[in-house]
Design an enzyme around this catalytic site. Structure first.
Site, short mmCIF file in Angstrom:
data_model
loop_
_atom_site.label_atom_id
_atom_site.label_comp_id
_atom_site.label_asym_id
_atom_site.label_seq_id
_atom_site.Cartn_x
_atom_site.Cartn_y
_atom_site.Cartn_z
N CYS A 71 0.82 -1.22 0.00
CA CYS A 71 0.00 0.00 0.00
C CYS A 71 0.85 1.27 0.00
CB CYS A 71 -0.94 0.00 1.20
SG CYS A 71 -1.65 -1.61 1.50
N HIS A 79 -9.41 3.80 -1.15
CA HIS A 79 -8.02 3.34 -1.03
C HIS A 79 -7.66 2.40 -2.17
CE1 HIS A 79 -4.29 2.05 0.58
NE2 HIS A 79 -4.70 1.12 1.41
#
Lengths: 385, 131
Positions: free
Chosen positions: A85, A332
């Site tokens: 991420c 996200h």
């Protein structure tokens, strides 16, 4: 090293974009970015593109060529960057260093993730954990952050209400962000009553599964000064890794890689957290924002929860966190997140943040994290007065 | 899961074999080629103790597909008697019987239920020691 500025940004809407492919998402963000920067495509010398796991999500690797070709940049020197991420933050740092070194003048930093294409997102994301010694035993990503939350609650008395305050605040900010996936205000009751994902985290403690892309263009600061726009300089860049497995780190109520990356960014800039006006923080889960605000030094260890509940991180609070809505409300798309955070700093510092605009911020910090804290980047941007 | 990847980890999953650095004594699970503490490269094989305590835990309600038949289940980080930590699934206990400090022992179990043509995946879980 020479000074480097961000001179333009492009950001797709975030959400479940069933009609837009991985390559098209990137092409849109890239074209918007070059248009915003006012730089012709043949001036761009290279690109670094963050993407976590397009191979698992849509079956496509070898991204640099497919993305650049479809963005109209065939021939460009381009590299895909992966750090789970934190892929976007790592791509931004690589682009920054290339311009700072003098090797290139115009470098694109991008990020993209297409998460809604039929793959099992829980499985895909769990590959950011130790595949053989965490995921093999059934741990999911929400499960890892749930174990961090449980440890934080036991050590500091952090409460579910304090976690909920993070989600409520980020949705309040996201409601002012036209690009956000869930631009809706929510109540504490909604968060606390939501379906359970991994105790003590419920659905509204978790960031969503999102499609999206983001790009920024970097150039030497001397060039940026000729554009007649606010000049947004990169004054600190920190990057660090840690053990991938949560069980291999000493205290599961902390995420030390964040402090390490921040320390490096602060050292380069000669600043401390007290010199920063606002931050985009990696709130993949509500507990992550609480722990990260402690690791960054915004609050003392154990005070992140009470601070969130007291409104200190709200837009009108003493230290605004995630004015964009954060990962929670904005969405996200993992590889794009680190660049989208930079886009929010750039929008705020140039006065283009619309209904969520802060009053004359001078310096912003972006903290982008991989996995349960196996990697982290921290960048500090400043607008020239 | 392909069988070479599974086969390679069997000594750890079936017998908890760890690597002890012959120079500084640091124990690594799984074994490594380079000692994280002293950077030495020689190790002896040791088995981990079977008992430990829960450091932190969670109840997983939304698992990946391979674990769907076991939900909800408890995952925990367990610290064994020699200080080595493992991520485990708790076997045979309802979620409310597991908390920080709960004493457990490591047991051998089937872990995942994949498609019929794949290897059956075994390994360690932890069981609550009756107080």
């Amino acid at each position: 090293m020479r000074d480097v500025a961000v001179i333009g940004m492009g950001l797709t809407p975030f959400g479940e974009l069933w009609d837009t492919s991985l390559r098209d998402l990137f092409a849109i963000a890239c074209a918007d970015c070059l248009e915003d920067a006012g730089v012709a495509r043949d001036q761009v010398q290279s690109a670094y593109i963050g993407c976590m796991t397009s191979g698992l999500f849509v079956g496509q690797e070898h991204l640099a060529s497919v993305l650049c070709d479809y963005a109209g940049l065939r021939g460009l020197a381009a590299t895909r960057v992966e750090s789970a991420c934190a892929s976007g933050g790592a791509a931004f740092r690589a682009a920054y260093l290339e311009v700072a070194s003098g090797a290139s003048d115009f470098v694109l930093a991008g990020g993209v993730e297409k998460m809604n294409d039929g793959a099992d997102a829980t499985y895909c994301l769990a590959t950011a954990a130790d595949q053989e010694y965490e995921a093999y035993n059934g741990v999911t990503f929400p499960g890892l952050y749930a174990m961090i939350a449980k440890a934080h609650m036991a050590k500091h008395g952090t409460t579910p209400q304090q976690l909920a305050a993070v989600a409520v605040k980020n949705h309040r900010n996201g409601a002012k962000n036209p690009k956000a996936q869930f631009p809706l205000e929510i109540s504490e009751k909604t968060v606390l009553g939501a379906v359970r994902v991994a105790e003590p985290l419920g659905l509204f403690d978790c960031s969503p599964v999102t499609d999206g892309a983001a790009c920024v263009l970097l150039a030497p600061v001397e060039f940026a000064r000729k554009l007649g726009k606010p000049v947004v300089k990169i004054i600190g860049s920190g990057h660090a890794t840690d053990a991938i497995a949560l069980h291999d780190r000493k205290d599961p109520s902390t995420i030390p890689v964040v402090a390490l990356a921040a320390q490096r960014a602060f050292k380069q800039s000669g600043l401390t957290i007290r010199d920063i006006d606002f931050a985009e923080v990696h709130d993949c889960f509500t507990i992550a924002e609480i722990v990260c605000t402690e690791e960054l030094g915004i609050f003392e260890p154990g005070q992140g929860g009470p601070a969130a509940a007291a409104g200190k991180t709200a837009r009108d609070g003493e230290f605004p966190v995630n004015t964009s809505g954060g990962l929670k409300s904005k969405g996200h798309p993992v590889g794009a997140t680190g660049i989208a955070q930079i886009c929010e700093l750039y929008a705020q510092l140039t006065g283009n943040a619309g209904g969520r605009q802060l009053k004359n911020p001078r310096r912003g910090l972006a903290q982008n994290m991989g996995g349960s804290g196996g990697s982290c980047t921290v960048h500090i941007l400043e607008v020239e007065q | 899961m392909i069988s070479p990847r599974y086969h390679r980890e069997k000594p750890q999953r079936y017998r908890l074999e760890a690597g002890k650095c012959t120079k500084c004594g640091e124990i690594h699970f799984p074994p490594r080629k380079v000692c994280r503490k002293c950077f030495a490269r020689e190790f002896e094989t040791v088995e981990l103790p079977r008992r430990g305590k829960v450091v932190t835990c969670t109840t997983v309600w939304i698992p990946p597909a391979e674990f769907d038949d076991q939900k909800p289940y408890v995952n925990a980080i367990v610290e064994l008697e020699n200080g080595v930590r493992l991520t485990v699934m708790i076997s045979e206990a309802p979620p409310d019987e597991v908390d920080i400090g709960t004493e457990v022992e490591i047991v051998f179990r089937r872990l995942q239920h994949g498609p019929a043509w794949e290897v059956i995946r075994y390994g360690y879980k932890a069981r609550v020691i009756a107080g």
